[in-house]
Scaffold this motif. Structure first.
Motif, PDB file in Angstrom:
ATOM      1  N   GLU A   2       0.829  -1.207   0.000  1.00 41.43           N
ATOM      2  CA  GLU A   2       0.000   0.000   0.000  1.00 41.43           C
ATOM      3  C   GLU A   2       0.864   1.257   0.000  1.00 41.43           C
ATOM      4  O   GLU A   2       0.640   2.179  -0.796  1.00 41.43           O
ATOM      5  N   LYS A  55      -2.440   3.790  -0.887  1.00 43.21           N
ATOM      6  CA  LYS A  55      -3.634   3.558  -0.072  1.00 43.21           C
ATOM      7  C   LYS A  55      -4.857   4.177  -0.760  1.00 43.21           C
ATOM      8  O   LYS A  55      -4.793   5.285  -1.292  1.00 43.21           O
ATOM      9  N   SER A  95      -4.347   1.311  -8.262  1.00 45.00           N
ATOM     10  CA  SER A  95      -5.122   1.175  -7.035  1.00 45.00           C
ATOM     11  C   SER A  95      -6.545   1.685  -7.231  1.00 45.00           C
ATOM     12  O   SER A  95      -7.499   1.127  -6.672  1.00 45.00           O
ATOM     13  N   SER A 145      -5.744  -7.079  -2.067  1.00 43.31           N
ATOM     14  CA  SER A 145      -6.287  -6.126  -1.098  1.00 43.31           C
ATOM     15  C   SER A 145      -7.744  -6.398  -0.725  1.00 43.31           C
ATOM     16  O   SER A 145      -8.221  -5.896   0.295  1.00 43.31           O
TER      17      SER A 145
END
Length: 443
Positions: A91, A97, A249, A291
């Motif tokens: 992350e 993140k 992400s 994740s």
């Protein structure tokens, strides 16, 4: 219609065009055989190594050793401690993140239409990523076997194409897409690069769903101005912090939103959803599976550097190539740039990303001439991740001999290399079906 609320730097125009052209090229599936092409010696002014003899010795971090240097000897320690350590490092140091999904909502605008001569049910859903339903949204297209006796397993694809171009079905809503000039236009202006064979999966009792990655975040450096990351920028900032999400992400976050819908559909088995993506979207499905443990399987095609290929090998594309300001820096957390000159200094590598999928099934598919994506580096990562699968009572590759092209290994951790270049060939989908049926159907 019904609405469901689930529980839960600038780029110049040449860079924009280059990135979008590359994305469209991957869609062709019959990617170029690099044995018949001249291999470039440099990309972005950075030399490229295609010589195994020039791969310097390296040491991989041990996925079964805690940061305090104590060994991981049992599954409880893996789940409670080591997995969280590795996930946190990816992350902060690689993907970035991402925020929570508390404000998403879902509108099913096609609840079930018989298609494919009555063999399949088609559903279409709009996912609203924020409370503002006028913007930040994506359409999810779903096909399920019509003769369902129980909730079906399903393969969820994140696609380079809008839904109406990803399949051959005139009943699919024609949304929008990003063109080569970085403008959002009607998907009707786009070109179809082949269509997914939905019937192949339906006839095997497996559903199929697809979502267009450009609806989540456009694939160019200035895409943050139009994509979901821009919405979440802190006041007074123009770019995420170094440990916050890159585009990969963001695309992964969008897949989790799609999963939020699939969990609500009684005709889908939410424990048997397999993610599939190619190239940068291969990296995306690896990170989404790592994740978000709701995904029961990942099939990652030619994910290469930043995906399943070992960065420390310095073979083909490298971190330095990826994070160059003229290329794909925006796909990763800003912190990724710290390791461009010395990948050995990074606390994680691809085998640890592979290990985060354990004990769930993972298939790494690649091509024997896709040297840029380092097919051997993906195999090395799978071998190095095997101890984690074994610790959790699952089967790794069970070999350290690199399989020849056309020789699938379909254990819980699988590897398949076709004879050819970048992407997935039509015959590869037979292997994907075998993998899905082995782990989702025939158990």
């Amino acid at each position: 219609m019904k609405t469901i609320h689930p529980k839960t730097g600038k780029a110049n125009i040449k860079s924009v065009v280059f990135n979008l052209v590359c994305s469209l090229f991957v869609l062709m599936l019959f990617a170029a055989n690099t044995n018949g092409q001249n291999k470039p010696e440099m990309v972005a002014g950075i030399p490229i190594n295609y010589d195994e003899a020039k791969v310097a010795p390296y040491t991989l971090p041990d996925p079964l050793v805690l940061q305090n240097r104590k060994p991981v000897a049992d599954a409880k320690t893996w789940y409670k401690k080591r997995r969280n350590e590795i996930l946190g490092l990816f992350e902060s140091e690689q993907f970035g993140k991402s925020p929570d999904r508390k404000n998403i909502s879902l509108k099913v605008f096609e609840t079930g239409t018989l298609v494919l001569d009555g063999k399949a049910i088609r559903k279409q859903v709009t996912i609203y990523f924020t409370s503002d339903t006028s913007n930040y949204k994506a359409d999810l297209l779903v096909y399920l076997p019509a003769q369902l006796k129980e909730p079906a397993p399903l393969m969820l694809q994140i696609s380079f194409s809008p839904n109406c171009l990803a399949v051959d079905d005139p009943g699919v809503k024609c949304g929008t897409m990003w063109n080569r000039e970085g403008q959002r236009v009607s998907a009707s202006e786009g070109r179809r690069f082949g269509s997914f064979d939905v019937e192949k999966f339906i006839s095997n009792g497996i559903g199929f769903a697809t979502i267009y990655y450009g609806d989540i975040e456009p694939d160019f450096a200035d895409g943050i101005k139009y994509g979901i990351r821009g919405h979440f920028l802190k006041p007074g900032t123009t770019y995420p912090a170094p440990d916050e999400w890159g585009a990969i992400s963001a695309w992964s976050w969008g897949l989790s939103c799609a999963m939020d819908y699939l969990e609500t559909d009684p005709q889908v088995n939410p424990k048997k959803v397999a993610l599939y993506g190619v190239s940068r979207l291969g990296k995306t499905v690896l990170w989404a599976g790592a994740s978000d443990q709701r995904f029961g399987m990942v099939i990652a095609s030619c994910s290469g550097e930043g995906g399943a290929a070992i960065s420390r090998r310095q073979y083909g594309e490298t971190i330095k190539h990826m994070i160059d300001s003229t290329r794909y820096f925006y796909q990763f957390a800003g912190n990724r740039a710290k390791y461009g000159d010395d990948p050995n200094s990074c606390p994680v590598d691809a085998h640890m990303l592979v290990a985060l999928m354990a004990p769930r099934p993972l298939l790494l598919q690649t091509g024997d001439t896709d040297n840029w994506s380092d097919p051997k580096g993906e195999f090395v990562a799978a071998v190095a991740a095997e101890p984690v699968y074994n610790l959790l009572g699952k089967k790794g590759l069970e070999t350290d001999l690199w399989p020849a092209a056309g020789t699938p290994v379909l254990n819980d951790l699988g590897y398949f290399m076709h004879a050819g270049g970048h992407g997935s060939l039509p015959a590869d989908f037979d292997i994907f079906l075998d993998f899905i049926k082995k782990h989702f159907v025939n158990k």
